[in-house]
Scaffold this motif. Structure first.
Motif, PDB file in Angstrom:
ATOM      1  N   THR A   1      83.250 -26.974  23.678  1.00 32.03           N
ATOM      2  CA  THR A   1      83.713 -28.352  23.511  1.00 32.03           C
ATOM      3  C   THR A   1      83.452 -29.170  24.772  1.00 32.03           C
ATOM      4  O   THR A   1      83.598 -30.396  24.757  1.00 32.03           O
ATOM      5  CB  THR A   1      85.225 -28.398  23.230  1.00 32.03           C
ATOM      6  OG1 THR A   1      85.924 -27.886  24.379  1.00 32.03           O
ATOM      7  CG2 THR A   1      85.578 -27.582  21.995  1.00 32.03           C
TER       8      THR A   1
ATOM      9  N   SER B   1      84.507 -24.586  19.741  1.00 31.75           N
ATOM     10  CA  SER B   1      84.778 -25.107  18.403  1.00 31.75           C
ATOM     11  C   SER B   1      83.920 -24.368  17.384  1.00 31.75           C
ATOM     12  O   SER B   1      82.710 -24.164  17.595  1.00 31.75           O
ATOM     13  CB  SER B   1      84.464 -26.602  18.367  1.00 31.75           C
ATOM     14  OG  SER B   1      84.625 -27.126  17.067  1.00 31.75           O
TER      15      SER B   1
ATOM     16  N   THR C   1      89.309 -25.176  16.923  1.00 34.40           N
ATOM     17  CA  THR C   1      89.162 -24.947  18.366  1.00 34.40           C
ATOM     18  C   THR C   1      89.898 -23.672  18.758  1.00 34.40           C
ATOM     19  O   THR C   1      91.030 -23.436  18.325  1.00 34.40           O
ATOM     20  CB  THR C   1      89.728 -26.135  19.172  1.00 34.40           C
ATOM     21  OG1 THR C   1      88.996 -27.317  18.834  1.00 34.40           O
ATOM     22  CG2 THR C   1      89.596 -25.885  20.670  1.00 34.40           C
TER      23      THR C   1
END
Length: 199
Positions: free
Chosen positions: A43, A62, A69
């Motif tokens: 991310t 992710s 997540t």
């Protein structure tokens, strides 16, 4: 010295540069707890948790399929003095270079599909029509493990059989086996063909 480096000039005047360019970071292979996907992408963020003098650092990733997540441990219960201060600041600041460095470090199981392309500084080189010698320098912007024959197929636009035939005949001279995987700079030579015999 880089993989396949000869350490000396070949004396060939004509040279070409092939670059394994980066299209994106590899996916981290990790089972998702919400779906069956195993591909995760960073991310761009870290999470740092301090408990007294001990630190936990996680990379946030992710799921490619469902977007969930999750965390991957980078440092666990590490004493604050054991972690370089500048490195800690990079984690706390979500430094993009630190994310990239960590992903390609080899600490995780990676899926490199779709992460690279081959760019050349020359127009299409016709091995059949051009008998002259050529030195090709291959540079890696991303340490992606690529089979040598794949690079040759892409660079010369030839089939696997044609590439293996050229290597077998000695026309293309490699510093490693044609089916070896490389991830660092190397150089190979396209040898000159003999002129046709006079009638």
């Amino acid at each position: 010295m880089p993989v396949g480096s000869t350490g000396a000039s070949t004396g060939i005047d004509r040279k070409a540069l092939w670059a394994v360019t980066e299209l994106g970071l590899p996916a981290i292979v990790k089972a998702c707890t919400s779906c069956r996907s195993t591909r995760h992408h960073p991310t761009g963020k870290f999470r740092v948790n301090a408990g007294g003098k001990l630190l936990d650092v996680w990379l946030l990733v992710s799921c490619e399929s469902c977007g969930r997540t999750s965390k991957i441990t980078v440092h666990e219960r590490t004493h604050v003095r054991a972690l370089d201060h500048d490195r800690l600041l990079r984690f706390e600041g979500n430094d993009a270079a630190a994310v990239r460095e960590l992903v390609v470090s080899g600490a995780f199981r990676l899926d490199w599909a779709g992460t690279w392309a081959l760019a050349t500084d020359m127009p299409f080189y016709d091995l059949a029509a051009d008998p002259g010698p050529l030195e090709v320098v291959v540079r890696f912007e991303l340490p992606v493990p690529v089979r040598v024959e794949r690079l040759l197929m892409a660079g010369f636009r030839l089939s696997r059989g044609a590439v293996r035939g050229l290597v077998g005949s000695g026309r293309v001279r490699l510093p490693v086996a044609v089916d070896a995987k490389v991830r660092a700079d190397f150089t190979f030579v396209v040898a000159a063909t003999s002129p046709p015999a006079a009638p």
